[in-house]
Structures are given as C-alpha cells and as structure tokens.
Scaffold this active site. Structure first.
Site, PDB file in Angstrom:
ATOM      1  N   LYS A   1       0.789  -1.290   0.019  1.00  0.00           N
ATOM      2  CA  LYS A   1       0.078  -0.044  -0.040  1.00  0.00           C
ATOM      3  C   LYS A   1       0.842   1.317   0.025  1.00  0.00           C
ATOM      4  O   LYS A   1       0.387   2.254  -0.534  1.00  0.00           O
ATOM      5  CB  LYS A   1      -0.867   0.046   1.287  1.00  0.00           C
TER       6      LYS A   1
ATOM      7  N   LYS B   1     -10.044  -5.094  -4.042  1.00  0.00           N
ATOM      8  CA  LYS B   1     -11.232  -3.944  -4.041  1.00  0.00           C
ATOM      9  C   LYS B   1     -10.705  -2.837  -4.866  1.00  0.00           C
ATOM     10  O   LYS B   1     -11.128  -1.998  -5.588  1.00  0.00           O
ATOM     11  CB  LYS B   1     -11.519  -3.324  -2.603  1.00  0.00           C
TER      12      LYS B   1
ATOM     13  N   LYS C   1      -3.906 -11.071  -6.330  1.00  0.00           N
ATOM     14  CA  LYS C   1      -4.978 -11.231  -5.513  1.00  0.00           C
ATOM     15  C   LYS C   1      -6.172 -10.409  -6.100  1.00  0.00           C
ATOM     16  O   LYS C   1      -6.031  -9.430  -6.612  1.00  0.00           O
ATOM     17  CB  LYS C   1      -4.533 -10.843  -4.263  1.00  0.00           C
TER      18      LYS C   1
HETATM   19  P1  AMP Z   1     -10.595  -6.233   3.303  1.00  0.00           P
HETATM   20  O1  AMP Z   1     -11.094  -6.082   2.047  1.00  0.00           O
HETATM   21  O2  AMP Z   1      -8.851  -5.926   3.321  1.00  0.00           O
HETATM   22  O3  AMP Z   1     -11.088  -5.410   4.281  1.00  0.00           O
HETATM   23  O4  AMP Z   1     -10.454  -7.671   3.768  1.00  0.00           O
HETATM   24  C1  AMP Z   1     -11.432  -8.439   4.370  1.00  0.00           C
HETATM   25  C2  AMP Z   1     -11.333 -10.067   4.408  1.00  0.00           C
HETATM   26  O5  AMP Z   1     -11.547 -10.582   3.194  1.00  0.00           O
HETATM   27  C3  AMP Z   1     -10.112 -10.254   5.299  1.00  0.00           C
HETATM   28  O6  AMP Z   1     -10.144 -11.280   5.938  1.00  0.00           O
HETATM   29  C4  AMP Z   1      -9.299 -10.804   3.975  1.00  0.00           C
HETATM   30  O7  AMP Z   1      -8.222 -11.728   4.498  1.00  0.00           O
HETATM   31  C5  AMP Z   1     -10.257 -11.289   3.138  1.00  0.00           C
HETATM   32  N1  AMP Z   1      -9.774 -11.157   1.426  1.00  0.00           N
HETATM   33  C6  AMP Z   1      -9.719 -10.117   1.009  1.00  0.00           C
HETATM   34  N2  AMP Z   1      -9.260 -10.416  -0.215  1.00  0.00           N
HETATM   35  C7  AMP Z   1      -9.146 -11.688  -0.583  1.00  0.00           C
HETATM   36  C8  AMP Z   1      -9.031 -12.610  -1.554  1.00  0.00           C
HETATM   37  N3  AMP Z   1      -8.685 -12.108  -2.703  1.00  0.00           N
HETATM   38  N4  AMP Z   1      -9.042 -13.912  -1.579  1.00  0.00           N
HETATM   39  C9  AMP Z   1      -9.521 -14.363  -0.167  1.00  0.00           C
HETATM   40  N5  AMP Z   1      -9.761 -13.566   1.081  1.00  0.00           N
HETATM   41  C10 AMP Z   1      -9.723 -12.323   0.760  1.00  0.00           C
END
Ligand code: AMP
Ligand code: TRP
Length: 335
Positions: free
Chosen positions: A114, A200, A197
């Site tokens: 980031k 968002k 990955k």
């Molecule tokens: P965040 O979007 O960073 O707030 O992530 C929220 C949750 O989603 C966390 O537990 C992350 O580990 C999971 N997560 C985010 N992106 C992925 C992905 N591409 N595959 C699996 N888990 C994800």
C-alpha cells in the site's frame, strides 16, 4: 477461562467482492453456529489509512454491515459494530504501540504494497495499521480470527504483541490468538491475472466479482475471465502453471462447498466453454439472493443504524473491563 471467542472485520472501502466472501464472510456465517461467541466489526478506522471520501464513509459502513447480514450473520447473536464507535480500540492501540518494533512493521507486506515506492511519505496510520488490528482482536481477548490468507502476517504480529504484553506485564493475560484460514478459497485471485489477488482496489472492475453485481454482470465477467486454451485436467497437479484455471476451479469448489478434487472429478477433460457457464450459474445462484437481501436492508438505513448502535453497546460492555485491567496492569493512575 474465557470461552472461544471470534472477532473479525472488514474495511468499509469500495465494494466487497467474491474474495472477501469466500475467504472470510462465508466462513464467519458457518462459525456463528458452532461453539464460538462471535463479534464482527466494520473497521472504519482502518479504512481511513488510505485516501477516502468523507461523505461516503458512514454509508460504506452501513453497506458492510448489510453485507454481513445478507450473507447470513445474525446480529442478534453476533454483535456487528463500527470500530470507531468503541473508543477503546484506539486507546489500546496506543498502549500496544509501545510494545511494537518498527522493524516488524516495516516487514509487513500489506504496508509495502500500500505504501508503494515512496515509503517516506506513507502515513503513520498506514504504518501502524497492524497494531490497531492487534488491538481490535485483543481488546476482546479473541481466541480465533477467521480471515483470508493475506492477513496471516498481521495475525502473527498480534500474537507477538500479546506475548510481549504477557512477558512484560502479566503472564497469561492475553490469549495467543489462532488464525482460522478456512475453506478452499483462502486467496481468490483476479479474473484477469491468476497471479495477483482479487482486490477492491484493482483498477479493472472485470478483475473481480462484486457482491453487488447483477446476474448479467457476473455471467459476463466469468465468460471474459482469462484462461488458457487447454481443457481442464483431471488432477490438481495438472493445474500447476495454470493459475487462471486453478483459480476458477477453486472458486467453483468454494461456492459449491466441495473440494477442488471433486470439481475436477466432475469437469476434468472439459473445455472452458463448458466449465465457465456452469461456474457462472453457480455464482449467480449463490450471490444473487445475497445481493437482493443487501438491497432490501439498505432501503432501511435506520434499521441498520439500530443494529450497529446495539452492536456497539454490546462491544463496549465487553471491551471496557479489559481496557480497565490493562491500564491497571500497566500501572496508570486511577482516581
Ligand atoms: P479487506 O477487504 O482488506 O477489508 O479484507 C476483508 C477480509 O477479506 C479479510 O479477511 C481478507 O483476508 C479477506 N480477503 C480479501 N481479499 C481476499 C481474496 N482475494 N481472497 C481471499 N480472501 C480475501
Ligand atoms: N486488516 C484486515 C483486512 O484488511 C481487516 C481487519 C482489521 C481485521 N481489524 C481486524 C480482520 C481484526 C480481523 C480481525 O482485511
């Protein structure tokens, strides 16, 4: 002895996508019916560590809460609350900052990603993001944290901070939290590039399936997902070196709640022209009802606000005694 307690959270930034659902949310829903006390947080203080739109933050927080509920979290059983509504998170973070080495934070891959090339200009908030996450978890003495694989390193730091506190101040005060990285899809990859990955923040919307996408959009994104010309192999090993194929098989397995081997037993030898429509049907079948429920919930924001306020009350009631103990153990004045 504290019972088994789960805490997890997601940031109110952009839309949730299939990776968030399969890597985290779907597992939370299953866990709430097992032998755990669960708390689910919308981590708005984390969301402001990157540039964000102040006019959209509160609504984005409601949207994440709606997604939790639409996916099947029962707010009567598991408090859902905004992190910022429980000030103890920030206070505990400060206390933990005195137990965290900068060198460890510098090694965090999410920070490196980031912060980009210009680390000198990255904010202190972004740098200390994992310390706040440790506070989120340990404030409730959570014993288990279900997340996607990308959060493993942060959870390792949480364990280190707990160990430092316990060694410096009081043995056994904080638990050694266990990460729960569950299911077949712990790391869902981009639909455009099987080596990065699903995220968002990726520029191309075609790279991810958002939980708010309608059926046509889901079908189109899967049809256009990058693949190679060969048919699917019969074994997982045959998908080595074929990250896009492996990703689609993984997504199918996680959506269907079966193993990848079972997916290949069914589709091995088939071309993508057969597999992709089957995957699209399954994705629409799983996600559409959720999208519908989310829309319904969001049509009544006052109800979501009530759920968040009541969740915050319950969270505060759990958090405050822990913070009081921590202050006392650390030797602060108490009037
Ligand atoms: P965040 O979007 O960073 O707030 O992530 C929220 C949750 O989603 C966390 O537990 C992350 O580990 C999971 N997560 C985010 N992106 C992925 C992905 N591409 N595959 C699996 N888990 C994800
Ligand atoms: N860092 C997590 C992410 O980016 C979100 C998060 C913040 C979290 N605090 C947490 C997850 C506590 C689990 C527990 O996905």
């Amino acid at each position: 002895m504290t019972a088994k307690r789960i805490l997890s959270g997601m940031q109110p930034t952009n839309q949730l996508h299939l990776g968030n659902y399969l890597g985290a949310l779907k597992n939370w829903v299953a866990l709430q019916d097992q032998d755990y006390e669960c708390l689910f947080c919308v981590v708005d203080l984390h969301a402001i560590t990157m540039p964000y739109d102040r006019d959209k933050l509160a609504q984005a927080t409601r949207e994440i809460a709606a997604a939790y509920i639409a996916a099947g979290i029962d707010p009567a059983k598991c408090p859902i609350f905004p992190q910022s509504a429980v000030p103890a998170h920030s206070e505990l973070m400060w206390l933990f900052a005195t137990m965290t080495q900068m060198g460890k934070l510098e090694r965090m891959t999410q920070f490196k990603d980031k912060a980009g090339k210009n680390k000198e200009r990255a904010g202190l908030g972004l740098f200390s993001y994992p310390v706040l996450m440790a506070a989120d978890i340990l404030l409730y003495k959570a014993t288990h944290v279900p997340v996607g694989e990308d959060q493993k390193q942060h959870l390792e730091l949480t364990r280190e901070i707990a160990a430092t506190f316990n060694a410096r101040y009081q043995a056994g005060f904080f638990p050694q939290t266990e990460p729960m990285i569950l299911g077949e899809a712990t790391r869902v990859m981009s639909l455009r590039d099987g080596t990065s990955k699903m995220s968002k923040s990726a520029e191309s919307d075609m790279s991810r399936i958002n939980l708010t996408d309608d059926a046509d959009t889901i079908v189109r994104k899967i049809r256009k997902a990058k693949t190679d010309p060969a048919p699917l192999g019969e074994t997982i090993e045959s998908l080595q070196g074929r990250p896009e194929a492996l990703n689609l098989v993984t997504i199918y397995a996680a959506l269907a709640g079966v193993s990848r081997a079972e997916v290949l037993a069914q589709f091995g030898g088939q071309p993508f022209s057969v597999f992709k429509p089957a995957l699209a049907d399954l994705a629409v079948e799983t996600l559409s009802p959720m999208t519908g429920r989310m829309t319904d919930l969001l049509s009544d924001p006052a109800e979501i606000d009530r759920i968040l306020a009541s969740g915050a009350d319950k969270a505060r009631a759990l958090a405050e005694p822990v913070l009081r103990d921590v202050r006392e153990i650390m030797g602060f004045w108490r009037g």
